[in-house]
Design a protein around this motif. Structure first.
Motif, mmCIF file in Angstrom:
data_model
loop_
_atom_site.group_PDB
_atom_site.id
_atom_site.type_symbol
_atom_site.label_atom_id
_atom_site.label_comp_id
_atom_site.label_asym_id
_atom_site.label_seq_id
_atom_site.Cartn_x
_atom_site.Cartn_y
_atom_site.Cartn_z
ATOM 1 N N ALA A 257 0.829 -1.201 0.000
ATOM 2 C CA ALA A 257 0.000 0.000 0.000
ATOM 3 C C ALA A 257 0.868 1.257 0.000
ATOM 4 O O ALA A 257 0.561 2.236 -0.674
ATOM 5 C CB ALA A 257 -0.944 -0.015 1.195
ATOM 6 N N GLU A 258 1.975 1.210 0.773
ATOM 7 C CA GLU A 258 2.906 2.343 0.777
ATOM 8 C C GLU A 258 3.484 2.572 -0.622
ATOM 9 O O GLU A 258 3.533 3.698 -1.109
ATOM 10 C CB GLU A 258 4.077 2.077 1.734
ATOM 11 C CG GLU A 258 3.856 2.511 3.175
ATOM 12 C CD GLU A 258 3.746 4.030 3.345
ATOM 13 O OE1 GLU A 258 4.034 4.768 2.396
ATOM 14 O OE2 GLU A 258 3.342 4.451 4.441
ATOM 15 N N ARG A 259 3.898 1.473 -1.244
ATOM 16 C CA ARG A 259 4.480 1.602 -2.590
ATOM 17 C C ARG A 259 3.463 2.170 -3.560
ATOM 18 O O ARG A 259 3.775 3.012 -4.411
ATOM 19 C CB ARG A 259 4.970 0.226 -3.081
ATOM 20 C CG ARG A 259 6.396 -0.089 -2.688
ATOM 21 C CD ARG A 259 6.747 -1.529 -2.957
ATOM 22 N NE ARG A 259 6.693 -1.882 -4.378
ATOM 23 C CZ ARG A 259 6.657 -3.150 -4.837
ATOM 24 N NH1 ARG A 259 6.644 -4.156 -3.983
ATOM 25 N NH2 ARG A 259 6.614 -3.387 -6.128
ATOM 26 N N THR B 274 -5.237 -0.090 5.849
ATOM 27 C CA THR B 274 -4.319 -1.209 5.620
ATOM 28 C C THR B 274 -3.342 -1.344 6.795
ATOM 29 O O THR B 274 -3.094 -2.444 7.281
ATOM 30 C CB THR B 274 -3.537 -0.999 4.311
ATOM 31 O OG1 THR B 274 -4.457 -0.672 3.280
ATOM 32 C CG2 THR B 274 -2.784 -2.258 3.923
ATOM 33 N N TYR B 275 -2.796 -0.193 7.271
ATOM 34 C CA TYR B 275 -1.910 -0.221 8.441
ATOM 35 C C TYR B 275 -2.620 -0.856 9.626
ATOM 36 O O TYR B 275 -2.069 -1.705 10.329
ATOM 37 C CB TYR B 275 -1.465 1.207 8.802
ATOM 38 C CG TYR B 275 -0.152 1.604 8.154
ATOM 39 C CD1 TYR B 275 1.044 1.029 8.580
ATOM 40 C CD2 TYR B 275 -0.111 2.555 7.154
ATOM 41 C CE1 TYR B 275 2.248 1.389 7.994
ATOM 42 C CE2 TYR B 275 1.080 2.918 6.552
ATOM 43 C CZ TYR B 275 2.266 2.334 6.980
ATOM 44 O OH TYR B 275 3.450 2.684 6.406
ATOM 45 N N LEU B 276 -3.873 -0.443 9.847
ATOM 46 C CA LEU B 276 -4.632 -0.967 10.987
ATOM 47 C C LEU B 276 -4.841 -2.466 10.848
ATOM 48 O O LEU B 276 -4.660 -3.222 11.801
ATOM 49 C CB LEU B 276 -5.981 -0.251 11.079
ATOM 50 C CG LEU B 276 -5.911 1.171 11.646
ATOM 51 C CD1 LEU B 276 -7.240 1.875 11.478
ATOM 52 C CD2 LEU B 276 -5.492 1.128 13.107
ATOM 53 N N THR C 261 2.130 0.469 12.543
ATOM 54 C CA THR C 261 1.972 1.906 12.726
ATOM 55 C C THR C 261 3.121 2.640 12.039
ATOM 56 O O THR C 261 4.148 2.036 11.744
ATOM 57 C CB THR C 261 1.873 2.263 14.227
ATOM 58 O OG1 THR C 261 2.125 3.641 14.381
ATOM 59 C CG2 THR C 261 2.870 1.486 15.053
ATOM 60 N N ASN C 262 2.889 3.923 11.764
ATOM 61 C CA ASN C 262 3.926 4.703 11.072
ATOM 62 C C ASN C 262 3.781 6.154 11.507
ATOM 63 O O ASN C 262 2.784 6.803 11.241
ATOM 64 C CB ASN C 262 3.732 4.561 9.559
ATOM 65 C CG ASN C 262 4.804 5.310 8.778
ATOM 66 O OD1 ASN C 262 5.362 6.313 9.253
ATOM 67 N ND2 ASN C 262 5.083 4.834 7.583
ATOM 68 N N ARG C 263 4.811 6.657 12.198
ATOM 69 C CA ARG C 263 4.717 7.986 12.816
ATOM 70 C C ARG C 263 4.885 9.129 11.822
ATOM 71 O O ARG C 263 4.573 10.270 12.140
ATOM 72 C CB ARG C 263 5.762 8.116 13.932
ATOM 73 C CG ARG C 263 5.625 7.043 14.979
ATOM 74 C CD ARG C 263 5.897 7.534 16.391
ATOM 75 N NE ARG C 263 5.347 6.591 17.345
ATOM 76 C CZ ARG C 263 4.119 6.648 17.833
ATOM 77 N NH1 ARG C 263 3.310 7.622 17.487
ATOM 78 N NH2 ARG C 263 3.686 5.737 18.687
HETATM 79 C C1 LIG Z 1 6.025 5.628 6.736
HETATM 80 O O1 LIG Z 1 5.289 6.527 5.943
HETATM 81 C C2 LIG Z 1 6.045 7.329 5.077
HETATM 82 C C3 LIG Z 1 5.085 8.280 4.384
HETATM 83 O O2 LIG Z 1 4.050 7.607 3.745
HETATM 84 C C4 LIG Z 1 6.807 6.468 4.098
HETATM 85 O O3 LIG Z 1 7.611 7.246 3.236
HETATM 86 C C5 LIG Z 1 7.660 5.456 4.834
HETATM 87 O O4 LIG Z 1 8.263 4.568 3.927
HETATM 88 C C6 LIG Z 1 6.840 4.691 5.855
HETATM 89 N N1 LIG Z 1 7.697 3.863 6.681
HETATM 90 C C7 LIG Z 1 7.606 2.544 6.711
HETATM 91 C C8 LIG Z 1 8.548 1.845 7.611
HETATM 92 O O5 LIG Z 1 6.793 1.940 6.051
#
Ligand SMILES: *[C@@H]1O[C@H](CO)[C@@H](O)[C@H](O)[C@H]1NC(C)=O
Ligand SMILES: *[C@@H]1O[C@H](CO)[C@@H](O)[C@H](O)[C@H]1NC(C)=O
Ligand SMILES: *[C@@H]1O[C@H](CO)[C@@H](O)[C@H](O)[C@H]1NC(C)=O
Ligand SMILES: *[C@@H]1O[C@H](CO)[C@@H](O)[C@H](O)[C@H]1NC(C)=O
Ligand SMILES: *[C@@H]1O[C@H](CO)[C@@H](O)[C@H](O)[C@H]1NC(C)=O
Length: 513
Positions: free
Chosen positions: A451-453, A475-477, A482-484
């Motif tokens: 999802a991040e990609r 998706t994180y949940l 978690t992502n700060r």
């Molecule tokens: C956390 O979120 C940021 C912004 O979406 C992203 O660039 C980063 O890769 C994420 N970190 C992880 C460990 O997934």
């Protein structure tokens, strides 16, 4: 039943029809002396045009520089020659250069514009500077220059901009001036109403034509047939054809291809084939390739493989070189008819003989491989194409993307989305439907990394929004991760942290500030 514009062949036809209507305005106004132009070309007598032609995509001022240099070096400038150059530039869609040449003629040389030339200039101004500029130009014309040609040109601008009210008003004005009783403006207006789906108005213009005793032309017949088909009046077409025959209207091949495509679409295959026979009779001695490409495509739509192959044979025998457009048409025809072996054979024939590499043909072969689930062969072909073309092609990306999404292989699909982000000029397209499929998949598979990609791609493609972040957060949940840095990233993307996003952030353990 769907209107005839619902399949590719018909769309092409319609586009051709409409552009013919548009071009007719200025072409009819001044037929170029083809023979003279050809003779001049043979003698190599067009060094000026060659210089203009060589300007390619050069910006404003380049035409004036060439012209000034030409004059300084003693070259002659006759209005007729220059207007011919204008028309040639225009033919190759070099509108800005054509207009600059006309401006130079007037501003630098004080040449007088004939009414026809005013019409051409007006058309160019519209294409280069927009409708407002064209209107201003028309308003500033001296009264005698406001005649049927310039009025006609302005009407054509309104019609191509689909400005119905202005077009209707102008037509009324022309009627008052007694310059509306000719085929060209009526055809133009008819085309507009056809495009807008106002078929009754098309009919009433045809009635008006009869009252005014204006003789229809082949194009009129095309517009009417298309309009009848779109309003489910297939039966009226035969009556119309009779009427055209009574009026001695010379139907051109485009009328028969329009007719054939309407019949194909209405599943009246025999009637379609008889129209195609007439088309072929009409063009058998012509050296224009386009009707033959249409024949091939229409026989494919009619589902007649043997005729497709026969016409291909005619094309190969008739024309010394087979163009990439013809090859593309043949590949499309074979794709439609599911003869993928022959398609491969024709593609390989092109591959071993082409002059200029044409990615559209490779894409067609890729599409055919994917249709028979030969993804590896398709990928191989795209790898091979990489050596031939400088830039990745957006169509290629879409083909693979849709194929893998269709197979549920989102990992491979995502790679092609990532490929898409490398396209020049954001050429790649991801519609909401495709985006949704990815998001649903990542949420269901608790795939936060995927999802991040994917979100990164959306950002690069310029289509990241609140909904994308909501899905990412869900998706994180789901993944229990978690992502700060997400809150900051959302802010950086200038997306408002609305109630729903705020809630999701909190649930993910982000306290915010
Ligand atoms: C956390 O979120 C940021 C912004 O979406 C992203 O660039 C980063 O890769 C994420 N970190 C992880 C460990 O997934
Ligand atoms: C242009 O036309 C005007 C008016 O018809 C005329 O007076 C003038 O001499 C013409 N100029 C040229 C260069 O032909
Ligand atoms: C294809 O067209 C030819 C010539 O019009 C005709 O004889 C033949 O029956 C057609 N074949 C099919 C499958 O429609
Ligand atoms: C088709 O071929 C011509 C000449 O062979 C080439 O100039 C043109 O770019 C090709 N068209 C496309 C879309 O590649
Ligand atoms: C696109 O992605 C595929 C992997 O699916 C890769 O093999 C290919 O080289 C990529 N193409 C480009 C131009 O990056």
């Amino acid at each position: 039943m769907a209107p005839p514009a619902s399949f590719a062949g018909a769309r092409l036809l319609l586009r051709r029809l409409l552009s013919t209507a548009t071009e007719a305005v200025t072409e009819a106004a001044a037929p170029a002396s083809n023979a003279a132009a050809k003779a001049a070309k043979k003698k190599g007598a067009r060094p000026l045009y060659r210089q203009l032609s060589a300007l390619g995509k050069a910006g404003e001022g380049s035409v004036s520089r060439v012209m000034n240099k030409w004059v300084r070096e003693g070259g002659t400038v006759r209005v007729e020659d220059l207007v011919k150059h204008v028309k040639d530039l225009r033919k190759y869609k070099r509108h800005a250069h054509a207009l600059e040449l006309m401006d130079w003629m007037v501003n630098a040389r004080g040449m007088n514009m004939s009414h026809t030339n005013h019409a051409i200039r007006l058309d160019l101004i519209h294409k280069v500077r927009g409708i407002q500029a064209a209107e201003n130009y028309f308003d500033d014309l001296p009264d005698p220059a406001k005649n049927h040609r310039t009025y006609g040109a302005l009407l054509n601008c309104y019609c191509s901009e689909k400005m119905e009210e202005k077009a209707a008003d102008l037509y009324r004005k022309m009627d008052e001036l007694g310059i509306a009783s000719s085929t060209l403006p009526i055809n133009n207006l008819m085309t507009l109403y056809m495009k807008l789906g106002q078929h009754r108005k098309v009919d009433s213009l045809f009635e008006e034509m009869k009252v005014k005793n204006v003789k229809p032309v082949s194009l009129t017949c095309c517009i009417l047939m298309t309009s009848y088909a779109a309003s489910n009046k297939i039966d009226a077409i035969e009556e119309l054809l009779k009427e055209m025959a009574e009026k001695d209207v010379d139907l051109q091949w485009s009328a028969y291809s329009t007719l054939a495509s309407i019949y194909v679409n209405a599943n009246l295959v025999e009637k379609a084939e008889s129209a195609l026979k007439k088309l072929e009779e009409l063009v058998c001695d012509s050296d224009d390739r386009q009707p033959f490409d249409f024949l091939m495509s229409l026989y494919a739509s009619a589902g007649n493989l043997s005729e497709v192959n026969r016409v291909w044979g005619v094309i190969k025998a008739k024309f010394f070189k087979v163009t990439n457009t013809s090859y593309l048409g043949m590949l499309q025809a074979l794709y439609k008819l599911n003869d993928l072996d022959r398609l491969k054979q024709i593609f390989e024939e092109w591959e071993s003989s082409y002059e200029a590499y044409d990615m559209r043909l490779t894409n067609m072969m890729i599409r055919a491989h994917l249709k028979s689930s030969k993804a590896e062969e398709a990928e191989l072909l795209s790898e091979k194409a990489k050596e031939k073309v400088e830039e990745l092609d957006s169509k290629t990306c879409e083909l693979f993307l849709d194929y893998y999404v269709g197979k549920g292989d989102m990992t491979s699909a995502l790679k092609w989305v990532e490929n898409m982000t490398k396209l020049p000029k954001k050429a790649g397209k991801l519609d909401q439907d495709r985006i949704h499929k990815f998001q649903k998949y990542f949420e269901e598979h608790k795939d936060a990394e995927g999802a991040e990609r994917f979100c990164k791609c959306l950002r690069t493609l310029g289509c990241i929004d609140g909904r994308a972040y909501e899905s990412l957060l869900r998706t994180y949940l789901a993944a229990g991760k978690t992502n700060r840095s997400l809150r900051q990233q959302i802010k950086d993307d200038k997306i408002e942290i609305c109630y729903d996003i705020g809630k999701l952030l909190k649930r993910m353990g982000d306290k915010g500030r």
